[in-house]
Design an enzyme around this catalytic site. Sequence first.
Site, short mmCIF file in Angstrom:
data_model
loop_
_atom_site.label_atom_id
_atom_site.label_comp_id
_atom_site.label_asym_id
_atom_site.label_seq_id
_atom_site.Cartn_x
_atom_site.Cartn_y
_atom_site.Cartn_z
N ILE A 222 82.21 54.31 44.61
CA ILE A 222 80.75 54.51 44.60
C ILE A 222 80.30 55.31 43.37
CG2 ILE A 222 80.19 54.20 47.03
CD1 ILE A 222 80.67 57.23 47.39
N SER B 126 74.65 55.69 38.89
CA SER B 126 73.90 55.51 37.65
C SER B 126 72.43 55.41 38.01
CB SER B 126 74.34 54.26 36.89
OG SER B 126 73.58 54.14 35.70
N ASN C 174 78.63 48.92 35.97
CA ASN C 174 79.57 49.41 36.97
C ASN C 174 79.95 48.36 37.99
OD1 ASN C 174 79.52 51.92 35.76
ND2 ASN C 174 78.15 52.86 37.27
N LEU D 225 84.71 58.25 38.23
CA LEU D 225 84.93 58.30 36.78
C LEU D 225 85.37 59.68 36.30
CD1 LEU D 225 81.88 56.12 35.68
CD2 LEU D 225 84.27 55.41 35.91
N HIS E 96 80.22 65.36 56.14
CA HIS E 96 80.27 65.52 54.68
C HIS E 96 81.46 66.36 54.23
CE1 HIS E 96 77.28 65.31 51.08
NE2 HIS E 96 78.53 65.25 50.66
N TYR F 222 71.37 65.44 49.77
CA TYR F 222 70.87 64.94 48.48
C TYR F 222 69.35 65.04 48.37
CZ TYR F 222 75.53 62.71 48.23
OH TYR F 222 76.88 62.45 48.22
#
Length: 272
Positions: A227, A230, A239, A189, A107, A49
């Site tokens: 998880i 936002s 959330n 989501l 990962h 990330y």
Amino acid sequence: MHQHLPLNDGHSIPQPGFGLWQVPQDHTARVVREGLAAGYRLIDGAAIYGNESGLGEGLRTTDIPRDEIFVTTKVWNDHHGYDAARRAAHESLQRIGCGYLDCLLIHWPCPDHDRYVETWKALIALRDEGLVRSIGVSNFMAPHLERIIGETGVTPVLNQIELHPRLTQADLRALHAKLGILTQSWTPLGQGKTFTAPAVQTAAARTGKSPAQVILRWHVQLGCSVIPRSTRAEGLAENLSLWDFALTEAEMAAIAALDAGERTGPDPLLFS
């Protein structure tokens, strides 16, 4: 405010957390502070990330004690193998600037590299040395799970997988339950693709909650750790507001019936 879920190694994990995927490095410390202020205690990061130093800055500039915060990061695909995975973990610890990780994950299994068993052995060693409290995997399929457990005798505490109403992963969740592995949902989501589905809209209307909250509550009632991401304080708070309502069995089933086997991310059998 929310509950912890037990892990198979005696530790526990907060059920809801927030992820740092696609959070820009220069915003990460703020997002971490705002998430912790909103009530989150689980932060999901990863080396790939590119914002682990921001995660560390957020940890150092909050009033929440470190031992109340569950920090996860992940070993990326280019660090598979025993020595490389150990090096990756030390580099992550250095970037974050903390003495230990609550959880370290592989990962992706990268089956064409065929080094995930060696990588898992490195994580076991890091756990035994106290640098990592719990160890798990992400995006592993049944054969990968069965192989690492069979060859090492160590079962991951969790498997973080893509899971949302369009990809309900029922068979893999059942295997997790059998093996004592917690299911953790990424992209919970599903990029909002089922927000307008009647099953979601009907539950939202009945409960007075948003479609996002309905879907996150569906994950919670499945027993998953979840998880969502936002970068806005309002979104972080929304959330987390999942504990003052419940979905009925019929609503849970109607949302599960939206399953289409549809991934938003890569196929774990092919991705490397």
